[in-house]
Write a protein that holds these residues in place. Structure first.
Motif, PDB file in Angstrom:
ATOM      1  N   ARG A 148     -44.432 -31.661 -35.451  1.00  0.00           N
ATOM      2  CA  ARG A 148     -43.700 -30.480 -34.998  1.00  0.00           C
ATOM      3  C   ARG A 148     -44.564 -29.226 -34.975  1.00  0.00           C
ATOM      4  O   ARG A 148     -44.069 -28.151 -34.672  1.00  0.00           O
ATOM      5  N   LYS A 158     -33.829 -25.998 -44.033  1.00  0.00           N
ATOM      6  CA  LYS A 158     -32.642 -26.441 -43.294  1.00  0.00           C
ATOM      7  C   LYS A 158     -31.367 -26.025 -44.026  1.00  0.00           C
ATOM      8  O   LYS A 158     -30.275 -26.112 -43.470  1.00  0.00           O
ATOM      9  N   PHE A 159     -31.527 -25.565 -45.280  1.00  0.00           N
ATOM     10  CA  PHE A 159     -30.360 -25.097 -46.036  1.00  0.00           C
ATOM     11  C   PHE A 159     -30.236 -23.573 -46.020  1.00  0.00           C
ATOM     12  O   PHE A 159     -29.429 -22.992 -46.749  1.00  0.00           O
ATOM     13  N   ASP A 216     -32.480 -21.289 -46.971  1.00  0.00           N
ATOM     14  CA  ASP A 216     -33.221 -20.512 -47.976  1.00  0.00           C
ATOM     15  C   ASP A 216     -34.604 -20.157 -47.428  1.00  0.00           C
ATOM     16  O   ASP A 216     -35.134 -20.868 -46.579  1.00  0.00           O
ATOM     17  N   GLN A 236     -37.678 -23.873 -54.619  1.00  0.00           N
ATOM     18  CA  GLN A 236     -38.038 -23.855 -56.029  1.00  0.00           C
ATOM     19  C   GLN A 236     -38.179 -25.293 -56.506  1.00  0.00           C
ATOM     20  O   GLN A 236     -37.268 -26.104 -56.354  1.00  0.00           O
ATOM     21  N   PRO A 292     -41.197 -33.525 -51.586  1.00  0.00           N
ATOM     22  CA  PRO A 292     -39.945 -32.871 -51.973  1.00  0.00           C
ATOM     23  C   PRO A 292     -39.808 -31.453 -51.443  1.00  0.00           C
ATOM     24  O   PRO A 292     -38.705 -30.970 -51.227  1.00  0.00           O
ATOM     25  N   ASP A 307     -37.510 -30.579 -43.200  1.00  0.00           N
ATOM     26  CA  ASP A 307     -37.543 -31.781 -42.353  1.00  0.00           C
ATOM     27  C   ASP A 307     -38.913 -31.980 -41.732  1.00  0.00           C
ATOM     28  O   ASP A 307     -39.043 -32.320 -40.553  1.00  0.00           O
ATOM     29  N   LEU A 308     -39.956 -31.761 -42.531  1.00  0.00           N
ATOM     30  CA  LEU A 308     -41.320 -31.945 -42.034  1.00  0.00           C
ATOM     31  C   LEU A 308     -41.940 -33.186 -42.670  1.00  0.00           C
ATOM     32  O   LEU A 308     -41.824 -33.384 -43.887  1.00  0.00           O
ATOM     33  N   PHE A 309     -42.596 -33.984 -41.875  1.00  0.00           N
ATOM     34  CA  PHE A 309     -43.275 -35.165 -42.390  1.00  0.00           C
ATOM     35  C   PHE A 309     -44.762 -34.998 -42.084  1.00  0.00           C
ATOM     36  O   PHE A 309     -45.182 -35.088 -40.940  1.00  0.00           O
ATOM     37  N   PHE A 311     -39.471 -31.777 -47.419  1.00  0.00           N
ATOM     38  CA  PHE A 311     -38.153 -32.332 -47.106  1.00  0.00           C
ATOM     39  C   PHE A 311     -37.173 -31.213 -46.744  1.00  0.00           C
ATOM     40  O   PHE A 311     -36.340 -31.368 -45.847  1.00  0.00           O
ATOM     41  N   HIS A 312     -37.302 -30.069 -47.433  1.00  0.00           N
ATOM     42  CA  HIS A 312     -36.402 -28.939 -47.167  1.00  0.00           C
ATOM     43  C   HIS A 312     -36.556 -28.393 -45.746  1.00  0.00           C
ATOM     44  O   HIS A 312     -35.717 -27.651 -45.265  1.00  0.00           O
TER      45      HIS A 312
END
Lengths: 305, 357
Positions: B37, B77-78, B80, B84, B12, B18-20, B15-16
């Protein structure tokens, strides 16, 4: 290809190709959804609620992915365009705690609408129109169908009760919510709740939450709905004015529109089917009203004890 | 070794970005995140909303004022700079592998960077009697209460027929410890009186948690500071005291080395006389020794006597080095004059328990 080129230029996304033109693209970082907005203020509202309700609820709404220059949207022709994450796997209703916390976060963001007040002031809360319902029902009432007679009588009583509460609470601000609040919008990424919001103009009041609760009830049980309310109440108090405003919306006989929509007197068979659906729709909503009022009663009793 | 649970727990957050993750490794409070990446450092912290926005502001501000030797934060990606999740806050940075060739130069680079940040953010504040008075009284009261507790511990130990090795060690250094306490109080009082007389007070952006562990070298060998979670506007002495108090615990550290590092710092920010006095005051106060006594009183069953005695002796040794260092810096040349600026501090944190070892 023109749009893909624009997106590649504006966003830190690579390997873009269409999956479902014009909404879903594939990228090296997974599927993304493109939303198109013709109205800037509405889009700004959608950006804000998504950003606000992402704070700390353990759920993630489909926020606007920022461009290379940090903007949440780009101008494309005479429209605006935003890019979001996208997935198809449903989250389901098992995780009541997570849903409850997320809805509470949504409501907290929805009642703190200090910004964009001019835009939001223009939005009027939906009004239930009993006269319109009576006009629709007129042609069936002569047959004196028991379910219709009972439901219309009950609707009038509920309408009166709901209006009384709303009147008492008229000085309290109503939340402004995404119109398409739905269980179906809850998707799963890893093990967390990823909520895909809508694009419509927002709704003032608790009607979207009422619809969500009807849907929840269809997929779960009254006890699960009560647990959901309890979870919401932990993070967003339903024991004061906002709870009463929610109760007023739940009691409001909105389902009468849907019930009357089911009727069709073009043949006897269709009429019988229609009445069956009418009864089902009415009963389903009755369970909602009963469950929610019971939850409020139980809460009150606990406080009294 | 990455487990499925790890991936789910950190999914979670990542995800912010885009890392796997292909692999996750724990390094203290930092996760090393290995992905297609690249390799990243994910830091986990506990911060309030205000602290999060201040932290982000500090990192951005440092870049704006021209200090680039900070480990950068990657935005999500947003847009920030932190994520949190429940009560936890996360932020992502590039992963810099530790380079042992640079270990010896670490203290110099650390002090040099600290000096640069302090110089870039230095402001002479309008004098506020209320703020200075409050800060002085608060610290003096705390120190006196601590001193009283230690005197009580001493009295109780003296009444015993058979003292423990720890108590014996403590008592044999008691007078020296008290002398340093009195010296610290005297210097603090002097600082207060000078502030009253000169009606001046300088503040800088303090790192807040200065430590060798918070300096790392990038692949080109350039040192970068990290962990600005506790950054605060305060007297430059706050950072210096934390640094020198920690440094004194290193085996090879000497007063001469400390003096040359302070000289290096003063090339960026020459200290005022009262600041030098305040530094001596902070360093003289034997808080680390008192903390060793606290630990002995509260957790004596968790450690052996020998461990407790070793801890105490090490702190007393460090205290002696600190005393020599204080003697050395008292003889420093007078500082250069200041330029006038106009900002007003809301509070002065002239000490913080958390800063002590």
């Amino acid at each position: 290809m023109e749009l893909i080129n624009t997106l590649e230029k504006e966003y830190e996304l690579y390997g873009m190709r269409w999956k479902e033109k014009p909404h879903i693209i594939m990228t090296d970082y997974g599927e993304k959804r493109i939303r198109y907005w013709s109205e800037n203020e509405g889009m700004r509202w959608h950006i804000r609620w998504r950003d606000e309700s992402s704070k700390g609820s353990g759920a993630v709404p489909d926020r606007m992915i920022r461009t290379k220059s940090g903007e949440p949207a780009i101008k494309y022709g005479n429209r605006w365009l935003t890019v979001h994450d996208h997935t198809e796997t449903l989250y389901g209703c098992e995780d009541v705690e997570r849903w409850g916390q997320f809805i509470a976060t949504l409501l907290n963001a929805a009642v703190s609408v200090k910004n964009q007040e001019v835009f939001l002031k223009q939005i009027e809360p939906p009004v239930f129109d009993l006269n319109h319902c009576m006009t629709l029902a007129q042609k069936y009432l002569e047959a004196n169908f028991q379910c219709m007679v009972t439901s219309i009588k009950e609707s009038k009583q509920r309408l009166e009760f709901s209006r009384a509460i709303k009147n008492r609470m008229r000085n309290h601000a109503l939340p402004v919510l995404d119109k398409e609040l739905s269980v179906k919008n809850g998707k799963k990424i890893f093990h967390f709740l990823f909520y895909q919001g809508g694009e419509s103009l927002p709704v003032k009041g608790y009607l979207p939450l009422r619809k969500f609760m009807v849907e929840w009830l269809e997929q779960t049980s009254p006890s699960s709905l009560k647990r959901l309310l309890t979870e919401v109440n932990k993070h967003f108090s339903l024991e004061q004015e906002q709870g009463l405003l929610l109760l007023a919306e739940v009691v409001m006989p909105w389902e009468l529109y849907d019930c009357l929509d089911q009727l069709d007197n073009s043949s006897l068979e269709r009429m019988i089917d229609g009445l069956k659906r009418y009864e089902d729709c009415w009963e389903k909503n009755r369970t909602l009203v009963k469950t929610v009022t019971e939850w409020f009663d139980e809460k009150r009793r606990k406080v009294a004890l | 070794m990455t487990t499925e649970k790890d991936t789910l727990n950190y999914g979670p957050v990542l995800f912010h970005y885009d890392l796997f993750p292909e692999k996750l490794e724990q390094h203290g409070r930092v996760k090393k995140v290995i992905t297609k990446r690249g390799t990243f450092a994910l830091k986990e912290a506990e911060m309030s909303e205000d602290e999060r926005s201040w932290f982000t502001h500090v990192i951005q501000r440092l870049s704006e004022i021209g200090f680039h030797q900070v480990v950068p934060l990657y935005p999500t990606k947003f847009g920030d700079y932190t994520v949190q999740l429940g009560s936890r806050t996360y932020y992502l940075m590039p992963w810099f592998a530790s380079d042992e060739r640079n270990e010896r130069a670490k203290d110099e680079v650390l002090i040099d960077h600290l000096g640069k940040i302090h110089a870039l953010t230095l402001k002479e504040q309008d004098f506020s009697n209320e703020v200075v008075e409050h800060s002085y009284q608060y610290l003096m009261n705390r120190w006196e209460n601590r001193q009283y507790e230690m005197e009580r511990f001493t009295e109780e130990a003296e009444q015993k027929t058979y003292m423990s090795p720890f108590e014996l060690t403590y008592l044999s250094h008691f007078h020296q410890i008290m002398r340093m306490t009195e010296e610290a109080k005297r210097r603090l009082k002097e600082w207060y009186e000078t502030c009253q007389r000169e009606k001046r007070y300088r503040s800088v952006l303090c790192h807040g948690k200065v430590s060798r562990n918070h300096l790392i070298f990038n692949p080109t060998g350039e040192g970068h500071l990290l962990n600005f979670e506790k950054a605060v506007l305060d007297t430059p002495i706050r950072d210096l005291a934390v640094y020198f108090r920690r440094a004194a615990h290193q085996k090879e550290w000497s007063a001469e080395e400390g003096k040359s590092l302070l000289d290096l710092y003063e090339k960026h920010v020459p200290l005022l006389n009262e600041e030098r006095g305040l530094l001596i005051s902070y360093l003289s106060y034997p808080e680390p020794v008192f903390n060793a006594v606290d630990l002995y009183c509260m957790k004596r069953n968790d450690y052996s006597q020998i461990e407790m005695v070793h801890r105490l002796e090490s702190r007393i040794r460090a205290m002696k080095k600190i005393r020599d260092f204080c003697d050395a810096i008292m003889m420093a040349p007078p500082p250069a004059p200041l330029e006038q600026t106009d900002s007003i501090p809301t509070k002065i944190h002239i000490n913080d328990e958390g800063d002590h070892i």
